[in-house]
Design a protein around this motif. Sequence first.
Motif, PDB file in Angstrom:
ATOM      1  N   GLY A 132       0.890  -1.074  -0.215  1.00 26.63           N
ATOM      2  CA  GLY A 132      -0.037   0.184  -0.272  1.00 26.63           C
ATOM      3  C   GLY A 132       0.978   1.288   0.043  1.00 26.63           C
ATOM      4  O   GLY A 132       2.239   1.302  -0.082  1.00 26.63           O
ATOM      5  N   GLY A 133       0.541   2.497  -0.236  1.00 29.88           N
ATOM      6  CA  GLY A 133       0.743   3.179  -0.306  1.00 29.88           C
ATOM      7  C   GLY A 133      -0.114   4.509  -0.160  1.00 29.88           C
ATOM      8  O   GLY A 133      -1.302   4.734  -0.090  1.00 29.88           O
ATOM      9  N   LYS A 134       0.629   6.127  -1.322  1.00 23.58           N
ATOM     10  CA  LYS A 134      -0.479   7.034  -0.409  1.00 23.58           C
ATOM     11  C   LYS A 134      -1.039   7.761  -1.816  1.00 23.58           C
ATOM     12  O   LYS A 134      -0.847   6.791  -2.780  1.00 23.58           O
ATOM     13  N   ASP A 153      -4.770   8.031  -9.412  1.00 20.78           N
ATOM     14  CA  ASP A 153      -5.507   7.749  -9.365  1.00 20.78           C
ATOM     15  C   ASP A 153      -7.194   8.911  -9.514  1.00 20.78           C
ATOM     16  O   ASP A 153      -8.326   7.712  -8.841  1.00 20.78           O
ATOM     17  N   ALA A 154      -7.147   9.808  -9.449  1.00 20.79           N
ATOM     18  CA  ALA A 154      -8.640  10.848  -8.413  1.00 20.79           C
ATOM     19  C   ALA A 154      -9.229  11.085 -10.268  1.00 20.79           C
ATOM     20  O   ALA A 154      -9.329  11.094 -10.578  1.00 20.79           O
ATOM     21  N   ASP A 155      -8.283  10.163 -11.248  1.00 21.85           N
ATOM     22  CA  ASP A 155      -8.844  11.105 -12.924  1.00 21.85           C
ATOM     23  C   ASP A 155     -10.058  10.749 -13.167  1.00 21.85           C
ATOM     24  O   ASP A 155     -10.080   9.143 -12.932  1.00 21.85           O
ATOM     25  N   PRO A 173     -17.206   7.457  -3.106  1.00 19.59           N
ATOM     26  CA  PRO A 173     -16.171   8.301  -2.549  1.00 19.59           C
ATOM     27  C   PRO A 173     -14.834   7.420  -2.024  1.00 19.59           C
ATOM     28  O   PRO A 173     -13.536   8.034  -2.200  1.00 19.59           O
ATOM     29  N   LEU A 174     -14.212   6.016  -2.302  1.00 21.32           N
ATOM     30  CA  LEU A 174     -13.697   5.738  -2.092  1.00 21.32           C
ATOM     31  C   LEU A 174     -13.190   5.311  -3.144  1.00 21.32           C
ATOM     32  O   LEU A 174     -12.016   4.522  -3.342  1.00 21.32           O
ATOM     33  N   ARG A 175     -13.304   5.403  -4.536  1.00 20.11           N
ATOM     34  CA  ARG A 175     -12.757   4.600  -6.386  1.00 20.11           C
ATOM     35  C   ARG A 175     -11.357   5.271  -5.937  1.00 20.11           C
ATOM     36  O   ARG A 175     -10.566   4.303  -6.356  1.00 20.11           O
ATOM     37  N   ALA A 176     -11.287   6.219  -5.572  1.00 22.54           N
ATOM     38  CA  ALA A 176      -9.714   6.455  -5.633  1.00 22.54           C
ATOM     39  C   ALA A 176      -8.501   6.037  -4.653  1.00 22.54           C
ATOM     40  O   ALA A 176      -8.114   5.321  -5.554  1.00 22.54           O
ATOM     41  N   PHE A 177      -9.642   5.383  -3.718  1.00 23.55           N
ATOM     42  CA  PHE A 177      -8.878   4.421  -2.649  1.00 23.55           C
ATOM     43  C   PHE A 177      -8.010   3.355  -3.468  1.00 23.55           C
ATOM     44  O   PHE A 177      -7.446   2.227  -3.076  1.00 23.55           O
ATOM     45  N   LYS A 178      -9.470   2.862  -3.964  1.00 19.46           N
ATOM     46  CA  LYS A 178      -9.271   1.710  -4.617  1.00 19.46           C
ATOM     47  C   LYS A 178      -8.596   1.970  -5.646  1.00 19.46           C
ATOM     48  O   LYS A 178      -7.732   0.087  -5.338  1.00 19.46           O
ATOM     49  N   THR A 199     -12.433  -3.243  -9.355  1.00 18.47           N
ATOM     50  CA  THR A 199     -12.401  -2.976  -8.244  1.00 18.47           C
ATOM     51  C   THR A 199     -13.321  -3.244  -7.318  1.00 18.47           C
ATOM     52  O   THR A 199     -13.821  -3.678  -6.141  1.00 18.47           O
ATOM     53  N   ASP A 200     -14.117  -4.400  -8.165  1.00 19.22           N
ATOM     54  CA  ASP A 200     -15.397  -4.843  -7.565  1.00 19.22           C
ATOM     55  C   ASP A 200     -15.089  -5.776  -6.781  1.00 19.22           C
ATOM     56  O   ASP A 200     -15.406  -6.330  -5.690  1.00 19.22           O
ATOM     57  N   LEU A 201     -13.497  -6.343  -6.853  1.00 22.61           N
ATOM     58  CA  LEU A 201     -12.896  -7.683  -6.500  1.00 22.61           C
ATOM     59  C   LEU A 201     -13.003  -7.778  -4.883  1.00 22.61           C
ATOM     60  O   LEU A 201     -12.181  -8.421  -4.169  1.00 22.61           O
TER      61      LEU A 201
END
Length: 269
Positions: free
Chosen positions: A49-51, A56-58, A74-79, A140-142
């Motif tokens: 993991g990391g920042k 990632d938010a494009d 709201p978690l898309r960029a994190f995923k 991301t669905d996984l």
Amino acid sequence: MIDKQAPLKPAATVLLIRDCAKTCDKVEVFMVVRHHQIDFASGALVFPGGKVDEGDADPALVGFLPESERGDDPLRAFKIASIRESFEEANILLARNRDTGALVTHTRLEELAAKYRMPLQNGELPIIDMVRAENLELATDLLGHFAHWITPTHMPKRFDTHFFIAKAPPHQLAAHDGEESVDSVWVGPNEVMEEADKGNYTVIFPTRMNVEVLGRYDSSEAAVAHAHGTDTFTVLPQMEVTDEGKFLLIPKEAGYSVTRRRVDAIMDK
């Protein structure tokens, strides 16, 4: 005078798991040892993991996600960050061929790793460049949302970290990158805690707490299904100062076995 809090940095990490035949553990998780020159958790055994990167938010990445994942999230960029980081640090890519819908094979993974793994890690290109050029769908669905921890307000470096969990594709070979991480292991939750107690592993407090939770599951399928089917409680540990010393407090609603832990005990783990 009010102490100024360090700014929160968004971060993501992922528990890549598989079933295990060991007697002490039913599930194994892939973990890496952080390089000793890394400024956070150096030398520690951690999940990849990391920042979260700006890329990632494009918004353009939405078109490269499963249809079920294209709504407001709201978690898309994190995923996406967790998928990118697992590729960079663990050589695992949770992605599909957009034409066939099949997960990336081992042979395809090696081709992609040779071409993109280091440029992504070095920040030389955003992940959208890879998925667009290689006709990929980020799976991301996984990912199940496993936990959410925010670094205490008194710490000099603070992270807003979302933990995800996913079954590692059986046909992909996990391997550390040799840069940010210098070693790696498939390991059971009980083994992690036992070896940490012996001093053989350095495991930071949030990692240990989530490793312990992982040990409650009898299969990788059950662990991921539970993450998909339940809400996640945000953990922001609070500091308590007493005559006995300093303690971190964790809300019991978070579901961990520990709700109060001495700070010096945490630093020793």
